[in-house]
Design an enzyme around this catalytic site. Structure first.
Site, PDB file in Angstrom:
ATOM      1  N   ASP A 107      39.370 -16.759 -25.565  1.00 31.55           N
ATOM      2  CA  ASP A 107      38.407 -16.881 -26.663  1.00 31.55           C
ATOM      3  C   ASP A 107      38.720 -18.078 -27.563  1.00 31.55           C
ATOM      4  O   ASP A 107      38.467 -18.035 -28.764  1.00 31.55           O
ATOM      5  CB  ASP A 107      38.399 -15.575 -27.476  1.00 31.55           C
ATOM      6  CG  ASP A 107      37.218 -15.502 -28.431  1.00 31.55           C
ATOM      7  OD1 ASP A 107      36.170 -16.091 -28.117  1.00 31.55           O
ATOM      8  OD2 ASP A 107      37.352 -14.866 -29.485  1.00 31.55           O
ATOM      9  N   CYS A 148      22.801   0.023 -17.660  1.00 28.21           N
ATOM     10  CA  CYS A 148      22.464   0.673 -18.931  1.00 28.21           C
ATOM     11  C   CYS A 148      21.305   1.658 -18.790  1.00 28.21           C
ATOM     12  O   CYS A 148      21.137   2.540 -19.634  1.00 28.21           O
ATOM     13  CB  CYS A 148      22.081  -0.372 -19.985  1.00 28.21           C
ATOM     14  SG  CYS A 148      23.458  -1.380 -20.546  1.00 28.21           S
TER      15      CYS A 148
END
Length: 374
Positions: A135, A189
């Site tokens: 990151d 999902c």
């Protein structure tokens, strides 16, 4: 088994031994759709004042745009799922709620050394070049992790894993080696919209899209100015980050596996009272949050968040502590203190307004004394 397959198996085994919970490989050019998606988000302004996203857009769109020699990306995940429901603390208005990931040691420090060790093994075995990222570079880890089979980007845009739910830290190793890739993960999902429905600020324009300007995780961490008035009430007692959309994900029920890297929250950061936090000075702030990501935002932004939470607390016993911050050297803190005082004790605020306005040099703080409360 080919030599490359043997190397990959060795890397996978070593990653597990180092404490990584997920491992997958994608081709460096596995997501040719990313530049267009990134440009659409930037054009819509969803990045807020994170100007670095626009400045690095060309490199961010593809690993090979950042490093032309990259051929493969190894994605690794570490489960940091909490042992208790992080949403429970939102009902305790006199305590500050800190995002689960920030209750641990800074994950950059925890993961990067392990990544370097694994990358070193790859370099020794293959003579390939390697680069390690946690990151800290213009690399879009979540869609690459999806391509590498670690999970899929849910409707809340966070990576979701069948094994670890929404609680995965990600790290990446770029390499010039051609490695066998894993199958991309299908989006799983279904019709569930729990993560979208729970968002207190309606930060999702549509499923799989996030407007950071409305996101409390962004506003409490990345945003440098005053919290926009419309989001102060919805902040509640969230003083660093927001876990709502992650915590409500049904896939989290599988996120209870043991964690070799011991990413468990520090107990002292789980039940901090607003009364003790608003009295912190710079030394106390640095000591309390040593090794935590919270320390990176600095005392001023942190106190801004704490004072907004106090304004939402309905705890009138905190009024004297708020008044002390009306004289803070930081205009950001003073402005938040004015808002908190006006919310908790409007009559007291009216008594103090003329005296403090007469000596206040910051226009934004002046406006806090007189503008309508959100």
């Amino acid at each position: 088994m080919t030599s490359t397959e043997k190397l990959t198996a060795e890397l996978r085994g070593r990653a597990a031994a180092l404490g990584f919970d997920s491992f997958g490989i994608a081709a460096a050019d596995a997501r040719p759709d990313l530049p267009d998606k990134l440009r659409q988000a930037l054009d819509a302004g969803w990045h807020g004042d994170m100007d670095w996203m626009a400045e690095t857009a060309q490199r961010r769109g593809s690993p090979r745009a950042m490093w032309p020699d990259a051929r493969s990306v190894i994605l690794l995940g570490v489960n940091y799922g909490p042992e208790t429901d992080p949403l429970a603390l939102l009902g305790e208005k006199s305590h500050g709620a800190i995002s689960v990931y920030a209750r641990n040691r800074d994950y950059h420090e925890i993961i990067k050394g392990k990544l370097k060790e694994l990358a070193g093994l790859l370099a020794r075995r293959s003579s390939a070049e390697v680069k390690v990222f946690v990151d800290t570079a213009p690399l879009m880890e979540k869609p690459l992790a999806e391509a590498a089979g670690l999970g899929w980007q849910g409707k809340h845009t966070v990576l979701v894993s069948r094994e670890f739910g929404s609680w995965l830290f990600l790290g990446a190793i770029l390499t010039s080696a051609e490695l066998p890739v894993d199958k991309p993960h299908k989006v799983s999902c279904g019709s569930c919209t729990k993560c979208l429905d729970i968002c207190p600020t309606a930060a999702f324009p549509a499923p799989y899209q996030l407007d950071s300007r409305r996101c409390l995780a962004y506003l409490t961490v990345e945003h440098k100015g005053p919290i926009p008035k419309e989001f102060r009430g919805p902040m509640g007692n969230r003083i660093y980050g927001c876990d709502d959309c992650l915590a409500v994900c049904p896939w989290n029920k599988f996120a209870s596996a043991s964690r070799e890297l011991k990413l468990r929250g520090r107990p002292e950061l789980e039940r901090l009272t607003l009364a003790e936090l608003v009295q912190l000075d710079d030394v106390g702030f640095r000591e309390l949050f040593a090794g935590s990501p919270v320390k990176r935002i600095g005392l001023g932004r942190f106190l801004r968040n704490v004072l907004i939470a106090i304004g939402n607390s309905q705890n009138h016993a905190l009024v004297p502590l708020v008044e002390q911050r009306l004289r803070d050297e930081s205009a950001l803190v003073r402005g938040a203190a004015v808002w908190a005082l006006r919310r908790l004790a409007p009559e007291r605020a009216a008594q103090l307004r003329l005296a403090f306005s007469a000596v206040e040099s910051d226009e934004a703080v002046q406006a806090e004394w007189t503008e309508e409360l959100a």
